[in-house]
Enzyme design. Sequence first.
Site, PDB file in Angstrom:
ATOM      1  N   HIS A  44      -0.944 -10.223 -19.410  1.00  0.00           N
ATOM      2  CA  HIS A  44      -1.468 -11.514 -18.939  1.00  0.00           C
ATOM      3  C   HIS A  44      -1.911 -12.376 -20.128  1.00  0.00           C
ATOM      4  O   HIS A  44      -1.542 -13.551 -20.226  1.00  0.00           O
ATOM      5  CB  HIS A  44      -2.638 -11.297 -17.984  1.00  0.00           C
ATOM      6  CG  HIS A  44      -3.344 -12.566 -17.612  1.00  0.00           C
ATOM      7  ND1 HIS A  44      -2.743 -13.554 -16.853  1.00  0.00           N
ATOM      8  CD2 HIS A  44      -4.582 -13.031 -17.909  1.00  0.00           C
ATOM      9  CE1 HIS A  44      -3.593 -14.559 -16.701  1.00  0.00           C
ATOM     10  NE2 HIS A  44      -4.705 -14.270 -17.331  1.00  0.00           N
TER      11      HIS A  44
ATOM     12  N   LYS B 205     -13.429 -21.830 -11.880  1.00  0.00           N
ATOM     13  CA  LYS B 205     -13.485 -20.451 -11.416  1.00  0.00           C
ATOM     14  C   LYS B 205     -14.649 -20.183 -10.469  1.00  0.00           C
ATOM     15  O   LYS B 205     -14.690 -19.129  -9.835  1.00  0.00           O
ATOM     16  CB  LYS B 205     -13.657 -19.518 -12.624  1.00  0.00           C
ATOM     17  CG  LYS B 205     -12.588 -19.646 -13.680  1.00  0.00           C
ATOM     18  CD  LYS B 205     -11.453 -18.713 -13.385  1.00  0.00           C
ATOM     19  CE  LYS B 205     -10.495 -18.643 -14.558  1.00  0.00           C
ATOM     20  NZ  LYS B 205      -9.439 -17.685 -14.279  1.00  0.00           N
TER      21      LYS B 205
END
Length: 423
Positions: free
Chosen positions: A140, A260
Amino acid sequence: MSKSIPFSARSWVHGSELTEFPIQNLPFGIFSEGYLGHCRVGVAIGEWIIDLSRLHALNYLSMLPFENDDFRSKSLNKMMMRGKKACSALRLRIADLLDSSQDAIVKDEFTSCLVKMSEAKMHLPVDIGDYTDFYSSEDHARNVGMMFRDPAKALLPNWKHLPVGYHGRASSIVISGTPIIRPCGQVNASDETQPSFAPTKQLDFELEMAFITFDGKPMGERISTAEADDYIFGMVLFNDWSARDIQRWEYVPLGPFLAKNFASTVSPWVVTLDALEPFRTIGPPQDPEVLPYLQYTGIKNIDINLQVAIHPENGNEVVVSNSNYKHMYWNMNQQLAHHTIGGCNMRCGDMLASGTISGPTEGSFGSMLEIAWKGTKPVDMGNGTTRNFIHDGDVVILRGYAEQEGIKVGFGVCSGKVLPAKD
Ligand code: MN
């Protein structure tokens, strides 16, 4: 005393060995029955939930250090405050009572403590004090680095020396099934003009897993990699919803903030570390060698199959990723050792998430950002539409299970439907 329940064990609860909640799993959660039902602690077996307060009231748990109030609670925290030894012994005692060798009287009394899963409502399992998100999947980090920076220097210089992380927001962590409202925020695509305020156009999921801690050591003390297992209760699936356009504008220089903090979704059942022990597997080699406080012995990664699907409002579910928790470069022991190395104290119910879990191949990426590669490879949804990011009406579904000898230890689904932004 072994904490593992052998793969050969079977429960008298009919068909449970065919579900992701066989006698080898016995995960903990918080459930209620009916409209006004009180929240209490439950353990999953097959298609049933064991009401631990009822089981305790029948004196089946009397040799263990728990009070009935520990199980008549809106969170697992009270029970967890009794410590890892007590919670491990509790799970093994339940396994003993569920074993197919039990006599008819026990089965009969125990059956009065079972609640049908389909008739219960699940709640957030823990009262989460603090939430931390790591960035521990190399694939990632490398994918993101390649997209947004020099591909030759995709990983930043610190990445292989410490498990990069940030302190997140606990208040907006919600149980699976809770709708997610598309967030609005500041976006600025070019960085050069005035920013605008708008609903995010790049709503994404992040396929993650999170672990939940027991009460830690006093502030100023450290938890070593060797001690870490004793402070980990169990794991859940974790969708760290993210707004990429908001993130892009706001993250410099202190990292993620409003992109987030609007929501993260967790699965309802906390699968204990004890239940996951049989699925340990060797992690990727760490090169360069890490500092002594991050070194560890033993096998610390876990083989957990992970899947992400999107169910559009007008269409069928489409699987967009198949990944595995075993790909993590940094393991939980290292994450916990690093988190506490400066003396930060862990508390009962803290949640530490892995970061997006991407595997090495295209089909195993853990976010739409990577799957659609920054919008260059749209995903066909089979209903005449495509996805670069998540649309209103989409349900994002995470699933996960470990499997050996035909026995599946699963987590239940972690899903959330995206609703349109508010004006
Ligand atoms: Mn994340």
